[in-house]
Design a protein around this motif. Structure first.
Motif, short mmCIF file in Angstrom:
data_model
loop_
_atom_site.label_atom_id
_atom_site.label_comp_id
_atom_site.label_asym_id
_atom_site.label_seq_id
_atom_site.Cartn_x
_atom_site.Cartn_y
_atom_site.Cartn_z
N LYS A 181 0.81 -1.23 0.00
CA LYS A 181 0.00 0.00 0.00
C LYS A 181 0.84 1.28 0.00
O LYS A 181 0.62 2.15 -0.83
N PRO A 182 1.83 1.43 0.88
CA PRO A 182 2.66 2.64 0.80
C PRO A 182 3.48 2.71 -0.49
O PRO A 182 3.68 3.78 -1.05
N LEU A 183 3.93 1.57 -0.97
CA LEU A 183 4.68 1.55 -2.22
C LEU A 183 3.80 1.96 -3.40
O LEU A 183 4.24 2.64 -4.32
N GLU A 184 2.54 1.54 -3.36
CA GLU A 184 1.61 1.89 -4.44
C GLU A 184 1.41 3.40 -4.51
O GLU A 184 1.39 3.98 -5.59
N GLN A 185 1.30 4.05 -3.36
CA GLN A 185 1.15 5.50 -3.33
C GLN A 185 2.39 6.19 -3.89
O GLN A 185 2.29 7.15 -4.65
N ALA A 186 3.56 5.70 -3.55
CA ALA A 186 4.80 6.30 -4.06
C ALA A 186 4.91 6.14 -5.57
O ALA A 186 5.33 7.06 -6.27
N ILE A 187 4.53 4.97 -6.07
CA ILE A 187 4.58 4.73 -7.51
C ILE A 187 3.58 5.61 -8.24
O ILE A 187 3.87 6.17 -9.30
N THR A 188 2.39 5.78 -7.67
CA THR A 188 1.37 6.62 -8.29
C THR A 188 1.84 8.07 -8.37
O THR A 188 1.66 8.73 -9.39
N GLU A 189 2.45 8.56 -7.30
CA GLU A 189 2.96 9.93 -7.31
C GLU A 189 4.08 10.11 -8.33
O GLU A 189 4.14 11.12 -9.02
N ALA A 190 4.94 9.13 -8.44
CA ALA A 190 6.03 9.22 -9.43
C ALA A 190 5.48 9.20 -10.84
O ALA A 190 5.98 9.90 -11.73
N ALA A 191 4.43 8.40 -11.08
CA ALA A 191 3.83 8.34 -12.41
C ALA A 191 3.16 9.66 -12.78
O ALA A 191 3.17 10.07 -13.94
#
Length: 126
Positions: free
Chosen positions: A60-70
């Motif tokens: 879940k925290p990794l998903e948020q970081a990836i979404t922000e980077a995208a």
């Protein structure tokens, strides 16, 4: 004849009734081995399931970081075609950006790029 028939009948009966000695022990060992294998397989599946559950909680925290980077990566930088605003009268620079060729490209290269874009955007495609 009677003796031969009786002995043949006895042999047929003996084939089905006789069991080699110790066969019961071999079957019991085979059953125990199969049970151990099934227990080990069940424990392995349970371990994988708990590890997967733990990984999803970490995701879940990794998903948020990836979404922000995208979101930071602009989609226009990924495309080879120009997606900017247009001027009142099209300039040579703007036309070359739209076609994806250099401003000093020859007529053949411009025609090829124009046909490619027209084919991609034609309503009768497909």
């Amino acid at each position: 004849m009677e003796g031969a028939a009786a002995s043949a009948e006895g042999l047929r009966y003996a084939e089905y009734t006789r069991a080699p000695t110790g066969a019961g022990k071999g079957q019991a060992e085979l059953d125990r081995g199969l049970a151990r294998t099934m227990i080990a397989l069940g424990l392995g599946v349970a371990t994988v399931a708990f590890a997967g559950r733990y990984a999803f909680h970490l995701w879940k925290p990794l998903e948020q970081a990836i979404t922000e980077a995208a979101k930071r990566i602009s989609t226009s930088s990924l495309s080879s075609y120009y997606k900017g605003g247009f001027e009142q009268k099209m300039s040579r620079r703007e036309a070359s950006l739209i076609l994806g060729v250099s401003p000093s490209a020859g007529k053949d290269k411009i025609r090829t790029a124009h046909r490619k874009i027209m084919i991609l955007n034609h309503p009768d495609k497909g």
